[in-house]
Design a protein around this motif. Structure first.
Motif, PDB file in Angstrom:
ATOM      1  N   ILE A 153     133.286  -3.901  -4.965  1.00 12.99           N
ATOM      2  CA  ILE A 153     132.731  -3.965  -3.605  1.00 12.99           C
ATOM      3  C   ILE A 153     133.108  -2.736  -2.768  1.00 12.99           C
ATOM      4  N   PRO A 154     134.389  -2.294  -2.761  1.00 11.21           N
ATOM      5  CA  PRO A 154     134.709  -1.105  -1.960  1.00 11.21           C
ATOM      6  C   PRO A 154     133.931   0.132  -2.380  1.00 11.21           C
ATOM      7  N   VAL A 155     133.635   0.254  -3.672  1.00 10.38           N
ATOM      8  CA  VAL A 155     132.863   1.412  -4.147  1.00 10.38           C
ATOM      9  C   VAL A 155     131.513   1.460  -3.437  1.00 10.38           C
ATOM     10  N   PHE A 156     130.842   0.305  -3.388  1.00 16.79           N
ATOM     11  CA  PHE A 156     129.526   0.267  -2.757  1.00 16.79           C
ATOM     12  C   PHE A 156     129.626   0.270  -1.232  1.00 16.79           C
ATOM     13  N   GLY A 157     130.685  -0.337  -0.690  1.00 13.38           N
ATOM     14  CA  GLY A 157     130.869  -0.281   0.756  1.00 13.38           C
ATOM     15  C   GLY A 157     131.007   1.151   1.239  1.00 13.38           C
ATOM     16  N   ILE A 158     131.787   1.955   0.510  1.00 10.55           N
ATOM     17  CA  ILE A 158     131.947   3.370   0.843  1.00 10.55           C
ATOM     18  C   ILE A 158     130.639   4.124   0.630  1.00 10.55           C
ATOM     19  N   LEU A 159     129.948   3.835  -0.490  1.00 15.10           N
ATOM     20  CA  LEU A 159     128.701   4.524  -0.813  1.00 15.10           C
ATOM     21  C   LEU A 159     127.645   4.285   0.255  1.00 15.10           C
TER      22      LEU A 159
END
Length: 290
Positions: free
Chosen positions: A246-252
């Motif tokens: 989730i953090p990967v996509f939140g940042i993206l």
């Protein structure tokens, strides 16, 4: 985990990561209470339609569990993120969201009165260090109200931890879809007085309504259906790996659509938090591929 389920897991992470983007788009116009009330209310209606299509009856005898989980797994954490979205960016909210399993492990240890293992304690300390690095060196923290926003994000993950423990101890016998559907109505009932006594900040634009639709139908209703399908097919432990994606996509999404600045402290803090979460949950990337 086969390729199809790996794709579903990645899709779920992308959807839940987008929820922080949608919050940043909707909250400035509607305010936290209207945004979250609309998200939960529309999601409840969506799941009711799905239940009708699947010919799933509503198990009224579990109303107490629906209400408690609706409050702690949906209404309170969603509201907390709604208030945090006024000052924090999508990237930071998505990273802080990864601390939820840490709270869950601590709460379960307190309930069963058993000292956590050294590995869990180490993971807890590492997770705290990651949060300190994330918020201690980010320029967002210098903004007015940012400290309160960080506190509300952590209170949201605390609520998730409470809900996780309650589910294991009191609601594990209830079918997953029933929990998802019933808890949405429980959360809607809890938020009704707040919704009735508040007003939106400004007239919402089409973009805001699209963000609300994304939050309700995509990030809540559809995501819950996808989540419970993964739990059924690959198990709860493997599905938990979505926490790390989730953090990967939140940042993206925050970088692509909101132009958020990502500093080295953001990436370092995120990696340390995820390491702590992995230790607390006993996550093994090799085992998750089996």
């Amino acid at each position: 985990m086969n390729f199809a389920n790996a794709c579903r897991l990645t899709l779920l992470a992308a959807i839940w990561g987008a929820s922080f983007l949608f919050l940043r788009l909707a909250v400035p116009s509607l305010g936290p209470i209207w945004t979250i009330s609309a998200r939960i209310g529309l999601a409840a209606v969506f799941l009711a339609l799905v239940a009708q299509a699947l010919k799933q009856g509503f198990a009224w005898q579990h109303w107490r569990e629906y209400l408690i989980l609706g409050i702690f797994n949906t209404a309170l954490p969603f509201l907390a993120y709604g208030f945090a979205a006024r000052t924090l960016n999508a990237s930071m909210m998505s990273i802080l969201n990864a601390t939820a399993p840490i709270w869950g492990a601590v709460i379960m240890a307190l309930i069963i009165r058993k000292m956590p293992t050294f590995k869990v304690c180490l993971g807890l300390l590492i997770g705290i260090l990651g949060v300190a690095i994330l918020v201690g060196f980010d320029r967002v923290v210098s903004q007015t109200g940012a400290a309160l926003g960080i506190a509300t994000c952590l209170s949201a993950t605390l609520c998730y931890g409470i809900a996780s423990a309650y589910t294991k101890l009191k609601a594990s016998h209830i079918p997953s879809f029933q929990v998802a559907h019933g808890s949405m109505w429980g959360a809607s009932l809890f938020l009704l007085p707040l919704f009735a006594t508040s007003q939106p900040i400004s007239t919402p634009t089409p973009v805001v309504w699209l963000a609300i639709a994304g939050l309700a139908i995509l990030c809540t209703g559809a995501a819950y259906l996808l989540y419970f399908r993964l739990v059924r097919e690959i198990g709860a432990a493997s599905t938990l790996t979505v926490t790390f994606l989730i953090p990967v996509f939140g940042i993206l999404w925050g970088t692509l659509f909101l132009g958020e600045h990502i500093g080295s402290n953001t990436l370092i803090g995120a990696l340390i938090i995820l390491l702590g979460t992995a230790l607390v949950t006993g996550f093994n990337p090799l085992a998750s591929r089996k």
